[in-house]
Motif scaffolding. Structure first.
Motif, PDB file in Angstrom:
ATOM      1  N   VAL A  22       0.840  -1.198   0.000  1.00 12.57           N
ATOM      2  CA  VAL A  22       0.000   0.000   0.000  1.00 12.57           C
ATOM      3  C   VAL A  22       0.875   1.248   0.000  1.00 12.57           C
ATOM      4  N   ILE A  23       0.677   2.086  -1.008  1.00 15.57           N
ATOM      5  CA  ILE A  23       1.365   3.368  -1.081  1.00 15.57           C
ATOM      6  C   ILE A  23       0.549   4.412  -0.337  1.00 15.57           C
ATOM      7  N   ASP A  24      -0.761   4.414  -0.612  1.00 14.37           N
ATOM      8  CA  ASP A  24      -1.630   5.431  -0.039  1.00 14.37           C
ATOM      9  C   ASP A  24      -3.077   5.022  -0.250  1.00 14.37           C
ATOM     10  N   HIS A  36      -3.952   2.906  -3.528  1.00 13.06           N
ATOM     11  CA  HIS A  36      -2.831   2.878  -4.456  1.00 13.06           C
ATOM     12  C   HIS A  36      -1.826   1.833  -3.970  1.00 13.06           C
ATOM     13  N   LEU A  37      -1.453   0.917  -4.873  1.00  8.89           N
ATOM     14  CA  LEU A  37      -0.536  -0.175  -4.524  1.00  8.89           C
ATOM     15  C   LEU A  37       0.731  -0.098  -5.363  1.00  8.89           C
ATOM     16  N   ASN A  38       1.862  -0.384  -4.705  1.00  8.56           N
ATOM     17  CA  ASN A  38       3.146  -0.437  -5.397  1.00  8.56           C
ATOM     18  C   ASN A  38       3.301  -1.808  -6.030  1.00  8.56           C
ATOM     19  N   GLY A  39       3.920  -1.876  -7.148  1.00  6.61           N
ATOM     20  CA  GLY A  39       4.148  -3.140  -7.840  1.00  6.61           C
ATOM     21  C   GLY A  39       4.620  -2.845  -9.246  1.00  6.61           C
ATOM     22  N   ASN A  40       4.721  -3.892 -10.029  1.00  4.49           N
ATOM     23  CA  ASN A  40       5.118  -3.731 -11.412  1.00  4.49           C
ATOM     24  C   ASN A  40       4.085  -4.435 -12.284  1.00  4.49           C
ATOM     25  N   PRO A  41       3.089  -3.725 -12.733  1.00  5.56           N
ATOM     26  CA  PRO A  41       2.876  -2.279 -12.675  1.00  5.56           C
ATOM     27  C   PRO A  41       2.207  -1.864 -11.361  1.00  5.56           C
ATOM     28  N   LYS A  42       2.195  -0.542 -11.127  1.00  4.10           N
ATOM     29  CA  LYS A  42       1.457  -0.021  -9.984  1.00  4.10           C
ATOM     30  C   LYS A  42      -0.031  -0.234 -10.238  1.00  4.10           C
ATOM     31  N   MET A  43      -0.810  -0.215  -9.146  1.00  5.08           N
ATOM     32  CA  MET A  43      -2.228  -0.501  -9.257  1.00  5.08           C
ATOM     33  C   MET A  43      -3.033   0.487  -8.420  1.00  5.08           C
ATOM     34  N   CYS A  44      -4.214   0.808  -8.891  1.00  3.27           N
ATOM     35  CA  CYS A  44      -5.147   1.652  -8.150  1.00  3.27           C
ATOM     36  C   CYS A  44      -6.486   0.918  -8.113  1.00  3.27           C
ATOM     37  N   ILE A  45      -6.952   0.629  -6.909  1.00  2.00           N
ATOM     38  CA  ILE A  45      -8.249  -0.028  -6.744  1.00  2.00           C
ATOM     39  C   ILE A  45      -9.222   1.031  -6.237  1.00  2.00           C
TER      40      ILE A  45
END
Length: 108
Positions: A22-24, A36-45
């Motif tokens: 979790v980024i934010d 907002h989730l960090n990853g490759n790719p980033k994700m927004c739920i």
């Protein structure tokens, strides 16, 4: 629950394994929440709770404009998943029209 704000039941529930990514989290409106989730790719739920048919046209328009504007603000290479209760109405004859999709016990 914060008694000074309207609450429309919008939330995102995630497990401990997701917590480290979790980024934010972002409260877009009373009816829209984003994670907002960090990853490759980033994700927004995005979790959303749309107004019902009983709401005014202005309330419904504002909700959909808020949702659209937020979606457009998410970076282009971020995977976006939009979930929630969009208060879709299914007519009484829907089971006859599309029986493979809508069961005979749908609420009209």
């Amino acid at each position: 629950t914060n008694a000074t704000h309207e609450s429309h039941g919008v939330a995102i529930l995630y497990c401990k394994r997701v917590e480290m990514h979790v980024i934010d989290h972002q409260r877009v409106s009373d009816r829209i929440l984003a994670l907002h989730l960090n990853g490759n790719p980033k994700m927004c739920i995005i979790s959303a709770y749309a107004p019902t048919e009983m709401a005014t046209k202005n309330e419904k328009d504002k909700f959909y404009m808020d949702l659209l504007n937020f979606n457009l603000s998410v970076p282009i290479h971020t995977v976006t998943i939009t979930t929630g209760d969009f208060n879709a109405r299914i007519g009484a004859d829907s089971n006859n029209t599309v029986p493979r999709i809508i069961g005979k016990h749908c609420i009209s």
